[in-house]
Design a protein around this motif. Structure first.
Motif, PDB file in Angstrom:
ATOM      1  N   PRO A 262       9.815  26.303 -20.333  1.00  0.00           N
ATOM      2  CA  PRO A 262       9.959  27.476 -21.205  1.00  0.00           C
ATOM      3  C   PRO A 262      11.217  27.382 -22.069  1.00  0.00           C
ATOM      4  O   PRO A 262      12.261  26.883 -21.631  1.00  0.00           O
ATOM      5  CB  PRO A 262      10.077  28.640 -20.214  1.00  0.00           C
ATOM      6  CG  PRO A 262       9.548  28.130 -18.931  1.00  0.00           C
ATOM      7  CD  PRO A 262       9.849  26.670 -18.906  1.00  0.00           C
ATOM      8  N   TYR A 263      11.111  27.856 -23.289  1.00  0.00           N
ATOM      9  CA  TYR A 263      12.287  27.987 -24.143  1.00  0.00           C
ATOM     10  C   TYR A 263      13.223  29.033 -23.537  1.00  0.00           C
ATOM     11  O   TYR A 263      12.773  30.021 -22.952  1.00  0.00           O
ATOM     12  CB  TYR A 263      11.890  28.434 -25.550  1.00  0.00           C
ATOM     13  CG  TYR A 263      11.241  27.370 -26.386  1.00  0.00           C
ATOM     14  CD1 TYR A 263      12.000  26.522 -27.182  1.00  0.00           C
ATOM     15  CD2 TYR A 263       9.861  27.204 -26.391  1.00  0.00           C
ATOM     16  CE1 TYR A 263      11.409  25.546 -27.970  1.00  0.00           C
ATOM     17  CE2 TYR A 263       9.256  26.232 -27.170  1.00  0.00           C
ATOM     18  CZ  TYR A 263      10.031  25.404 -27.958  1.00  0.00           C
ATOM     19  OH  TYR A 263       9.443  24.435 -28.725  1.00  0.00           O
ATOM     20  N   GLN A 264      14.530  28.830 -23.699  1.00  0.00           N
ATOM     21  CA  GLN A 264      15.504  29.789 -23.226  1.00  0.00           C
ATOM     22  C   GLN A 264      16.444  30.254 -24.333  1.00  0.00           C
ATOM     23  O   GLN A 264      17.245  31.168 -24.119  1.00  0.00           O
ATOM     24  CB  GLN A 264      16.313  29.192 -22.070  1.00  0.00           C
ATOM     25  CG  GLN A 264      15.451  28.846 -20.852  1.00  0.00           C
ATOM     26  CD  GLN A 264      16.262  28.342 -19.675  1.00  0.00           C
ATOM     27  OE1 GLN A 264      17.358  28.840 -19.412  1.00  0.00           O
ATOM     28  NE2 GLN A 264      15.734  27.362 -18.953  1.00  0.00           N
ATOM     29  N   VAL A 265      16.366  29.619 -25.488  1.00  0.00           N
ATOM     30  CA  VAL A 265      17.210  29.960 -26.631  1.00  0.00           C
ATOM     31  C   VAL A 265      16.305  30.317 -27.805  1.00  0.00           C
ATOM     32  O   VAL A 265      15.303  29.624 -28.050  1.00  0.00           O
ATOM     33  CB  VAL A 265      18.143  28.786 -27.002  1.00  0.00           C
ATOM     34  CG1 VAL A 265      19.013  29.144 -28.207  1.00  0.00           C
ATOM     35  CG2 VAL A 265      19.019  28.420 -25.802  1.00  0.00           C
ATOM     36  N   PHE A 266      16.666  31.366 -28.542  1.00  0.00           N
ATOM     37  CA  PHE A 266      15.769  31.887 -29.561  1.00  0.00           C
ATOM     38  C   PHE A 266      15.560  30.934 -30.731  1.00  0.00           C
ATOM     39  O   PHE A 266      14.421  30.739 -31.183  1.00  0.00           O
ATOM     40  CB  PHE A 266      16.287  33.226 -30.098  1.00  0.00           C
ATOM     41  CG  PHE A 266      15.450  33.757 -31.236  1.00  0.00           C
ATOM     42  CD1 PHE A 266      14.186  34.255 -31.013  1.00  0.00           C
ATOM     43  CD2 PHE A 266      15.936  33.735 -32.548  1.00  0.00           C
ATOM     44  CE1 PHE A 266      13.400  34.733 -32.048  1.00  0.00           C
ATOM     45  CE2 PHE A 266      15.163  34.210 -33.589  1.00  0.00           C
ATOM     46  CZ  PHE A 266      13.889  34.717 -33.340  1.00  0.00           C
TER      47      PHE A 266
ATOM     48  N   MET B 172       5.407  25.989 -24.879  1.00  0.00           N
ATOM     49  CA  MET B 172       6.519  25.371 -24.155  1.00  0.00           C
ATOM     50  C   MET B 172       7.295  24.425 -25.066  1.00  0.00           C
ATOM     51  O   MET B 172       6.820  24.041 -26.141  1.00  0.00           O
ATOM     52  CB  MET B 172       5.993  24.593 -22.946  1.00  0.00           C
ATOM     53  CG  MET B 172       5.264  25.447 -21.928  1.00  0.00           C
ATOM     54  SD  MET B 172       6.368  26.567 -21.042  1.00  0.00           S
ATOM     55  CE  MET B 172       5.231  27.303 -19.872  1.00  0.00           C
ATOM     56  N   ASN B 173       8.486  24.010 -24.609  1.00  0.00           N
ATOM     57  CA  ASN B 173       9.268  23.050 -25.384  1.00  0.00           C
ATOM     58  C   ASN B 173       8.741  21.622 -25.141  1.00  0.00           C
ATOM     59  O   ASN B 173       7.761  21.418 -24.411  1.00  0.00           O
ATOM     60  CB  ASN B 173      10.760  23.168 -25.057  1.00  0.00           C
ATOM     61  CG  ASN B 173      11.068  22.842 -23.600  1.00  0.00           C
ATOM     62  OD1 ASN B 173      10.299  22.166 -22.918  1.00  0.00           O
ATOM     63  ND2 ASN B 173      12.197  23.321 -23.120  1.00  0.00           N
ATOM     64  N   LYS B 174       9.402  20.636 -25.742  1.00  0.00           N
ATOM     65  CA  LYS B 174       8.916  19.265 -25.659  1.00  0.00           C
ATOM     66  C   LYS B 174       8.956  18.708 -24.239  1.00  0.00           C
ATOM     67  O   LYS B 174       8.259  17.740 -23.925  1.00  0.00           O
ATOM     68  CB  LYS B 174       9.732  18.378 -26.600  1.00  0.00           C
ATOM     69  CG  LYS B 174       9.515  18.706 -28.070  1.00  0.00           C
ATOM     70  CD  LYS B 174      10.358  17.819 -28.964  1.00  0.00           C
ATOM     71  CE  LYS B 174      10.128  18.169 -30.433  1.00  0.00           C
ATOM     72  NZ  LYS B 174      10.965  17.327 -31.342  1.00  0.00           N
TER      73      LYS B 174
END
Length: 304
Positions: free
Chosen positions: A145-149, A139-141
């Motif tokens: 969820p991340y949405q950009v590559f 996951m991001n900080k």
């Protein structure tokens, strides 16, 4: 009596780096490899004729690899849960192992199967083998969820743990007797009209061919890959896509061997594959709906 484990093969048609198979061979006195053709469970993702042809060849290659280990591939057709329960009755198996499905509709099917088996006191376990990372564990900080590559790629590359693919089991413990199996031809995967000459000339499905394709790519094409992969007149791609799709080679194996060749542009594309499945996991309707609901109000040309 030998404790028996069924290993349920799906899109992991290989012996090397197959977590479910390796663990079953380590824990159980008898292991029975099984493949169930459950066409109705594919739903909107039903494979086309070329994919069915490939699956036929891949199952044939897997059966040969298992035979070389003095084992057998048991083939069945029908509802997955029903066939597994039938096999459990026939073999007195106490466990079913499999590698986790990547597609949301198959993952839902697997959860139902798991529930039914556990309810019957069967040791049902699934393993992580189809991706480099578990989508739920990255996951991001903000914990989302991340949405950009690009940020996904940068964070992934900076936090990547060392990967060590599993070797194929040296031996696959045999049961006292194998259950009945359909002949491969009974699955009716090959097309009725013989239009596959081009496929036969261009491709060799199976685990052995997958590893050879990777070796050829890394020794002959990887340095020119950044440019030649975008030129249709050149054979500049890795040609690994169908082998990864059917699990004839694991992404872990591709990652490790490619990293040794410092093949960063190619590794980036491998992570694109990860990102696609990552989004599908976290946004399971993305194959038919916008990830961001705001786009639903946009007017599309042609009235689509």
């Amino acid at each position: 009596m030998k404790e028996t484990c069924l290993v349920w093969f799906r899109r992991d048609l290989r012996l090397a780096d197959n977590a479910a198979l390796t663990e079953a061979c380590r824990r159980y006195a008898a292991v029975i490899p099984v493949f169930i053709l459950a066409e109705g469970e594919e739903k909107l993702w039903k494979p086309g004729e070329a994919s069915r042809w490939w699956l036929h060849q891949s199952l044939k290659a897997l059966a040969q690899s298992l035979s070389a280990k003095k084992s057998r591939l048991i083939l069945r057709r029908g509802n997955s849960a029903s066939e597994l329960k039938r096999l459990i009755r026939e073999t007195k198996a106490s466990a079913v192992y499999w590698n986790a499905a990547l597609e949301p509709h198959l993952a839902r099917r697997d959860r139902k199967v798991h529930f039914e088996l556990v309810r019957r006191k069967i040791n049902a376990l699934n393993f992580h083998a189809g991706l480099l990372i578990k989508p739920s564990a990255f996951m991001n900080k903000q914990g989302k969820p991340y949405q950009v590559f690009t940020p996904f790629y940068k964070q992934y590359r900076s936090s990547r743990e060392k990967v060590k693919p599993l070797a194929a089991p040296r031996r696959i413990p045999k049961p006292a007797a194998y259950p009945k199996s359909l002949p491969l031809e009974a699955l009716k995967l090959e097309p009725r009209l013989n239009w596959v000459h081009g496929l036969q000339q261009a491709w060799r499905p199976g685990e052995t061919a997958a590893h050879k394709t990777l070796r050829d790519f890394l020794s002959k094409k990887v340095t020119s890959y950044p440019k030649s992969r975008d030129i249709p007149s050149q054979a500049g791609t890795s040609r690994l896509s169908p082998y990864l799709h059917f699990g004839e080679i694991s992404p872990q194996t591709v990652w490790v061997k490619s990293r040794r060749r410092n093949a960063e542009p190619f590794l980036r594309q491998l992570i694109w594959r990860e990102f696609s499945y990552y989004l599908l996991h976290h946004f399971p309707k993305i194959d038919r709906q916008n990830m961001h609901g705001n786009f639903n109000r946009m007017a599309w040309a042609g009235g689509g």
